[in-house]
Scaffold this active site. Sequence first.
Site, mmCIF file in Angstrom:
data_model
loop_
_atom_site.group_PDB
_atom_site.id
_atom_site.type_symbol
_atom_site.label_atom_id
_atom_site.label_comp_id
_atom_site.label_asym_id
_atom_site.label_seq_id
_atom_site.Cartn_x
_atom_site.Cartn_y
_atom_site.Cartn_z
ATOM 1 N N ALA A 10 4.191 41.141 92.899
ATOM 2 C CA ALA A 10 4.884 42.308 93.462
ATOM 3 C C ALA A 10 6.381 42.227 93.163
ATOM 4 O O ALA A 10 7.214 42.540 94.015
ATOM 5 C CB ALA A 10 4.625 42.401 94.961
ATOM 6 N N ASP A 33 0.702 39.285 95.919
ATOM 7 C CA ASP A 33 1.757 38.328 95.598
ATOM 8 C C ASP A 33 1.575 37.118 96.498
ATOM 9 O O ASP A 33 0.926 37.198 97.553
ATOM 10 C CB ASP A 33 3.143 38.942 95.836
ATOM 11 C CG ASP A 33 4.247 38.232 95.064
ATOM 12 O OD1 ASP A 33 4.715 38.781 94.044
ATOM 13 O OD2 ASP A 33 4.651 37.117 95.488
ATOM 14 N N HIS A 175 4.571 38.928 71.135
ATOM 15 C CA HIS A 175 5.662 39.574 71.869
ATOM 16 C C HIS A 175 6.773 38.538 72.001
ATOM 17 O O HIS A 175 6.789 37.737 72.922
ATOM 18 C CB HIS A 175 5.158 40.036 73.238
ATOM 19 C CG HIS A 175 6.242 40.596 74.103
ATOM 20 N ND1 HIS A 175 6.976 41.693 73.751
ATOM 21 C CD2 HIS A 175 6.742 40.198 75.309
ATOM 22 C CE1 HIS A 175 7.867 41.966 74.702
ATOM 23 N NE2 HIS A 175 7.738 41.055 75.652
HETATM 24 P P1 NAI Z 1 9.721 39.029 89.184
HETATM 25 O O1 NAI Z 1 10.339 37.712 89.405
HETATM 26 O O2 NAI Z 1 10.411 40.254 89.658
HETATM 27 O O3 NAI Z 1 8.244 39.055 89.812
HETATM 28 C C1 NAI Z 1 7.341 38.016 89.671
HETATM 29 C C2 NAI Z 1 6.518 37.953 90.953
HETATM 30 O O4 NAI Z 1 5.492 36.967 90.769
HETATM 31 C C3 NAI Z 1 7.322 37.542 92.191
HETATM 32 O O5 NAI Z 1 7.216 38.522 93.198
HETATM 33 C C4 NAI Z 1 6.689 36.226 92.621
HETATM 34 O O6 NAI Z 1 6.658 36.048 94.028
HETATM 35 C C5 NAI Z 1 5.291 36.403 92.048
HETATM 36 N N1 NAI Z 1 4.563 35.148 91.947
HETATM 37 C C6 NAI Z 1 5.011 33.915 91.617
HETATM 38 N N2 NAI Z 1 4.023 33.017 91.677
HETATM 39 C C7 NAI Z 1 2.917 33.679 92.059
HETATM 40 C C8 NAI Z 1 1.577 33.302 92.292
HETATM 41 N N3 NAI Z 1 1.177 32.043 92.167
HETATM 42 N N4 NAI Z 1 0.726 34.263 92.662
HETATM 43 C C9 NAI Z 1 1.124 35.535 92.800
HETATM 44 N N5 NAI Z 1 2.374 35.965 92.598
HETATM 45 C C10 NAI Z 1 3.264 35.041 92.229
HETATM 46 O O7 NAI Z 1 9.452 39.121 87.602
HETATM 47 P P2 NAI Z 1 9.165 40.446 86.746
HETATM 48 O O8 NAI Z 1 10.436 40.977 86.220
HETATM 49 O O9 NAI Z 1 8.257 41.328 87.498
HETATM 50 O O10 NAI Z 1 8.390 39.804 85.489
HETATM 51 C C11 NAI Z 1 7.129 39.226 85.695
HETATM 52 C C12 NAI Z 1 6.636 38.586 84.394
HETATM 53 O O11 NAI Z 1 6.424 39.589 83.407
HETATM 54 C C13 NAI Z 1 7.592 37.567 83.763
HETATM 55 O O12 NAI Z 1 6.861 36.468 83.233
HETATM 56 C C14 NAI Z 1 8.262 38.370 82.649
HETATM 57 O O13 NAI Z 1 8.772 37.556 81.624
HETATM 58 C C15 NAI Z 1 7.075 39.195 82.184
HETATM 59 N N6 NAI Z 1 7.393 40.382 81.421
HETATM 60 C C16 NAI Z 1 6.620 40.635 80.322
HETATM 61 C C17 NAI Z 1 6.799 41.774 79.567
HETATM 62 C C18 NAI Z 1 5.903 42.059 78.401
HETATM 63 O O14 NAI Z 1 6.232 42.913 77.588
HETATM 64 N N7 NAI Z 1 4.758 41.403 78.298
HETATM 65 C C19 NAI Z 1 7.897 42.719 79.865
HETATM 66 C C20 NAI Z 1 8.625 42.377 81.078
HETATM 67 C C21 NAI Z 1 8.382 41.235 81.812
HETATM 68 C C1 2OP Z 2 10.865 42.016 77.589
HETATM 69 O O1 2OP Z 2 10.577 42.137 76.395
HETATM 70 C C2 2OP Z 2 11.244 39.965 78.876
HETATM 71 O O2 2OP Z 2 9.213 40.301 77.715
HETATM 72 C C3 2OP Z 2 10.251 40.913 78.399
HETATM 73 O O3 2OP Z 2 11.674 42.773 78.157
#
Ligand code: NAI
Ligand code: 2OP
Length: 309
Positions: A10, A33, A175
Amino acid sequence: MKRKVSVIGAGFVGTMTAQKIVEKNLADVTLLDIVEGLPQGKALDIMQSAPVEGFDRQITGSNDFAETEHSDIVVFTAGFPRAPGMSREELALKNGGIVKSVVETVARHAPACIIIMVTNPLDVMTHLAWKTSGFPAEKVMGMGGILDSARYRAFLAEELNVSAGNIETMVLGSHGDTMVPVDTHTTAGGIPVSRLIGRDRLDAIIERTKNGGAEIVNLLKSGSAWHAPSSSAVAMVEAILGDSKRIFPVSAYLTGQYGIEDMHIGVPVKLGASGIEEIYEITLSNKELEGLKQSAGAVSKTFEGLKIS
Ligand code: NAI
Ligand code: 2OP
């Protein structure tokens, strides 16, 4: 028919993904979460926007991953973004533990779901989720290529001063910085962009696309992008729930296509109700094919370094 999507994590990406799914009336959403109160509070806030936004889908929050039960799709966004100075391998180790333990629970409680991985390093985490779940390959996929392509399309549209919807392209590979923009399939209203933009300028736009995620991280100072990432994940959800057969670049399990075996990497696929319904093996230039293989090699190396079976 009632549809259910569970969104794990979340945080920024997960919450925006959940919000877009209900706002588009695609499915009921369970937002999950590990932090107590976080998914419940965010779900409640989104639920209270329903009368204003005009959607009818339900959204709830939970810390109990068993509540992924009966999900048609599970979008996985839990984990950490890459911090400055952190290697891809370090990030894979940190997020790998989260992916493995949560996917084990999801596979038990929602054995018929389709998993869309978003957590980075994307292709490595997608491969890990597939291995951990024991699901058929067509049911586990990663979102990266739609976002990378969207960034390339947005930059090209800005350069040409045309509608972004007019730009068609395919960014393949992992990616990350080894992504492969495919020149031969990049057009503006059907016209190859290489006829409209000089080589040097096009190369500069490709470079900006490769650094698209980092450019936003540098501006934000903490955290990473979430608007275009959630739009891209929701496009996949919409294609699967609507059985629309849209072709997207998606991280998919390859069994010899493009000379790549036993790894997840971004390639063009058809998305429908069964998940990945076809993987397209398009003709690439030697440079593009080499780039794709290098990209897959980097993913393999990081996955092996994880030492998670
Ligand atoms: P964020 O830090 O805002 O959210 C991550 C959430 O995961 C937090 O709320 C945290 O409490 C939760 N979390 C941590 N451990 C957990 C567990 N064991 N079980 C359930 N929830 C848990 O990060 P954000 O910005 O939402 O990014 C999340 C991921 O997505 C990152 O790894 C980021 O690099 C990736 N990402 C990938 C993209 C893509 O194109 N594939 C694009 C943007 C982000
Ligand atoms: C992005 O491309 C960090 O994967 C993430 O914005």
